[in-house]
Design an enzyme around this catalytic site. Structure first.
Site, PDB file in Angstrom:
ATOM      1  N   CYS A 136       5.594  -5.455   1.713  1.00 45.70           N
ATOM      2  CA  CYS A 136       5.807  -4.025   1.518  1.00 45.70           C
ATOM      3  C   CYS A 136       5.183  -3.191   2.653  1.00 45.70           C
ATOM      4  O   CYS A 136       5.683  -3.202   3.758  1.00 45.70           O
ATOM      5  CB  CYS A 136       5.295  -3.589   0.146  1.00 45.70           C
ATOM      6  N   GLU A 196       5.298 -11.059  -5.602  1.00 49.95           N
ATOM      7  CA  GLU A 196       4.273 -11.322  -6.625  1.00 49.95           C
ATOM      8  C   GLU A 196       4.651 -10.743  -7.983  1.00 49.95           C
ATOM      9  O   GLU A 196       3.953 -10.957  -8.985  1.00 49.95           O
ATOM     10  CB  GLU A 196       2.920 -10.750  -6.182  1.00 49.95           C
ATOM     11  N   HIS A 222       8.484  -7.171  -3.419  1.00 50.81           N
ATOM     12  CA  HIS A 222       7.258  -7.705  -4.026  1.00 50.81           C
ATOM     13  C   HIS A 222       7.467  -9.073  -4.665  1.00 50.81           C
ATOM     14  O   HIS A 222       7.789  -9.170  -5.856  1.00 50.81           O
ATOM     15  CB  HIS A 222       6.722  -6.721  -5.069  1.00 50.81           C
ATOM     16  N   GLY A 273       0.828  -1.196   0.000  1.00 49.02           N
ATOM     17  CA  GLY A 273       0.000   0.000   0.000  1.00 49.02           C
ATOM     18  C   GLY A 273       0.862   1.245   0.000  1.00 49.02           C
ATOM     19  O   GLY A 273       2.084   1.183   0.145  1.00 49.02           O
ATOM     20  N   GLN A 307       5.854  -3.265   6.768  1.00 50.81           N
ATOM     21  CA  GLN A 307       6.050  -2.130   7.672  1.00 50.81           C
ATOM     22  C   GLN A 307       5.028  -2.141   8.804  1.00 50.81           C
ATOM     23  O   GLN A 307       5.359  -1.830   9.954  1.00 50.81           O
ATOM     24  CB  GLN A 307       5.973  -0.830   6.872  1.00 50.81           C
TER      25      GLN A 307
END
Length: 366
Positions: free
Chosen positions: A255, A342, A340, A227, A259
């Protein structure tokens, strides 16, 4: 094509032409080093509040298709490229990049020295900017850039999260082996596609959902998505994630989700000078010493010095600057990565992380 001016808060200006859109657009100017994948980048909600400069010189040559979207629309505020291809050619293409930006009300600027922009950002850091085809007075635009909102302290994830809970795949997955609760902080669809391919039915929740209600559904695992925005500016999401951690259900974060998990475990975050954005970042898995190349998109990072060694350990680092790229809980089935796995776009080296999440759920079912 209209003339366009890109004005930064430090007084630097760049001139170009608008190949799509018109008006004034505000955001943090960042750069991405990927050679392809502009459609996935534009539709990644993590770019909400940002104007993306592509370092690769020619963008748009394969057009836009209906399959490679990563969300419900374009979230980047604008796109800056050296040259937008006048001709697009690909058997899947349904429209051009300029048409796509126009349809979504976004600005596209080319005929710009993107190397100069990138070098400036690397030297001075990512900063607030305004792109305009209307006000061409540079002093006026610089003042507007200075007065605009930046990313620090802003809870942008709450602006892009889903408005209501939904199930993926649509209609459910009758043969699902695992039920996964997904916290949407700005999720990319390929994360859901991969989880579904690995036997998961995902229930996607807004980032302001009630933790007790999620836990009451007895999911096999909890996934916290990527996000946008400053993780320190999202205390309510951090609180939700902290409550979910207490359930000891297997958890995986990517991501912004990384956090959130890190902050919920007591660590702090800080803003990187110009962030990591691209498909060629080197990551080392400290557990095996293996190096993988991964896709990145983040401007904030976990402070390694604030990770409680009694609770969690750093499992991955970014080899470009040795920043934290992965964490693992020492006492329960929980891990997260800053990058990432993905892809979409990017290399598939880190795909194994999804399989590790599956293994955690499998082990927890025994």
């Amino acid at each position: 094509m209209k003339k366009a001016i890109i004005a930064l808060e430090d007084g630097t200006c760049f001139e170009g032409r608008a190949f799509a859109g018109s008006g004034e657009f505000y955001g943090e100017l960042v750069f991405n080093t990927s050679m392809t994948g502009y459609q996935e980048i534009l539709t990644d909600p993590s770019y909400h509040g940002q104007i993306v400069t592509m370092t690769y010189p020619l963008i748009g040559n394969y057009g836009i298709n209906d399959e490679d979207v990563e969300s419900r629309g374009i979230f980047a505020q604008g796109l800056v490229v050296s040259e937008c291809s006048r001709i697009h050619s690909n058997w899947r293409a349904t429209k051009s990049l300029p048409e796509y930006l126009e349809e979504n009300g976004k600005i596209g600027v080319d005929d710009v020295d993107t190397r100069a922009i990138t070098l400036h950002i690397r030297d001075k850091g990512a900063m607030k900017c305004v792109v305009s085809t209307e006000d061409l007075d540079k002093e006026s635009l610089v003042a507007k850039a200075k007065a605009s909102e930046g990313l620090v302290g802003r809870d942008l994830a709450s602006e892009v999260t889903t408005a209501s809970t939904y199930v993926w795949p649509e209609g459910g997955k009758p043969d699902a082996v695992y039920k996964v609760a997904v916290i949407d902080c700005g999720i990319k669809l390929n994360q859901l596609r991969i989880l579904a391919d690995l036997g998961c039915e995902c229930t996607v929740y807004p980032n302001n959902s009630n933790a007790d209600e999620i836990i009451a559904t007895q999911p096999d695992g909890i996934f916290v998505s990527n996000g946008p925005g400053d993780p320190a500016g999202a205390p309510e999401t951090t609180k939700l994630v902290g409550q979910l951690i207490e359930s000891k259900i297997p958890m995986f974060g990517i991501c912004f989700g990384h956090q959130m998990l890190g902050r919920a475990l007591g660590a702090n975050t800080f803003k990187l000078k110009f962030g990591h954005r691209g498909g060629n970042q080197p990551i080392q898995d400290l557990r095996t010493t293996k190096v993988e190349i991964a896709s990145h998109n983040h401007g904030f990072c976990i402070d390694a010095d604030t990770v409680n060694p009694d609770v969690a350990e750093v499992t991955h680092i970014n080899l470009n600057d040795n920043t934290v790229a992965g964490l693992q809980h020492k006492l329960q089935p929980l891990f997260c990565v800053q990058y990432h796995p993905e892809a979409a776009p990017g290399p598939h080296d880190p795909f194994y992380l999804f399989e590790e999440f599956i293994d955690l759920m499998k082990e927890n079912q025994k």
